[in-house]
Write a protein that holds these residues in place. Sequence first.
Motif, short mmCIF file in Angstrom:
data_model
loop_
_atom_site.label_atom_id
_atom_site.label_comp_id
_atom_site.label_asym_id
_atom_site.label_seq_id
_atom_site.Cartn_x
_atom_site.Cartn_y
_atom_site.Cartn_z
N THR A 1 0.82 -1.22 0.00
CA THR A 1 0.00 0.00 0.00
C THR A 1 0.85 1.26 0.00
OG1 THR A 1 -0.18 -0.10 2.42
CG2 THR A 1 -1.96 -1.12 1.14
N THR B 1 -7.63 3.82 -4.01
CA THR B 1 -7.74 2.65 -4.88
C THR B 1 -8.68 2.99 -6.03
OG1 THR B 1 -9.53 1.72 -3.50
CG2 THR B 1 -7.26 0.96 -3.08
N ILE C 1 -5.93 -5.53 -8.60
CA ILE C 1 -5.38 -4.52 -7.72
C ILE C 1 -4.71 -5.12 -6.50
CG2 ILE C 1 -7.47 -4.10 -6.37
CD1 ILE C 1 -6.75 -1.05 -6.65
#
Length: 234
Positions: free
Chosen positions: A36, A44, A231
Amino acid sequence: MRTSAVAGALASASLLALGAAAPNAVAPLPARMADTGGGTQLITAVAPTKSSTTGTLTWWDRRNGRWVKAGSASARFGAKGLVEGASRKQNTNTTPTGLYDLPFAFGIKGAPSGTTYKYRPVHASSWWCEDNASRSYNRWTEPRPSDCRASESERLGDYPTQYAYALVIGFNYQQPVRGRGAGIFLHVNGRGATAGCVSVPGDAMRAILRWAAPGKKPHIAIGTTSGNTAITRY
């Protein structure tokens, strides 16, 4: 009901009251990602598939060891969908997937009240150089240098709607690779899909600029819900 069942039910209720996740609850998206960015803020941007031109953008805070949703908005992607950032080609109208930092914000309009992120005002001489032959490739220039062709670049002031407010996405930014792409931003929606950027409604862009805190090292992760550009891989 048996005494043990009653005790179990009371225990479950107590856990839920304290905010504990139910046994089968899905962890927040950032908690399922490989990386992250090391900060306590994350954006996101998720599309259903690589060919999608729309999806969802969410911004998150990490509080007391947990990721909490701070806001969400509909998002638009490149007219030709999304592609793995490491293999992207310039002028393909694709949005690069991956995890990126957010070097600075800019805008034709003044920074929204409460913005603490570095914010550069757009002037008549503000350009983003996208000329592969220029020493200023994938950089803000003011004015445009002689080795950067106008036909291969963007005069930022020419896009009053999209660049009313924007954040630079650090794709191909730190050590630019010629031909991979330049000028990838998070900006305000235009009329439709983008040329490779991520865009959101103006209200969402203003909210993100007020929320973003440099000391919390916000990053943006762009990807699909599954597959080789999922993702959660980034």
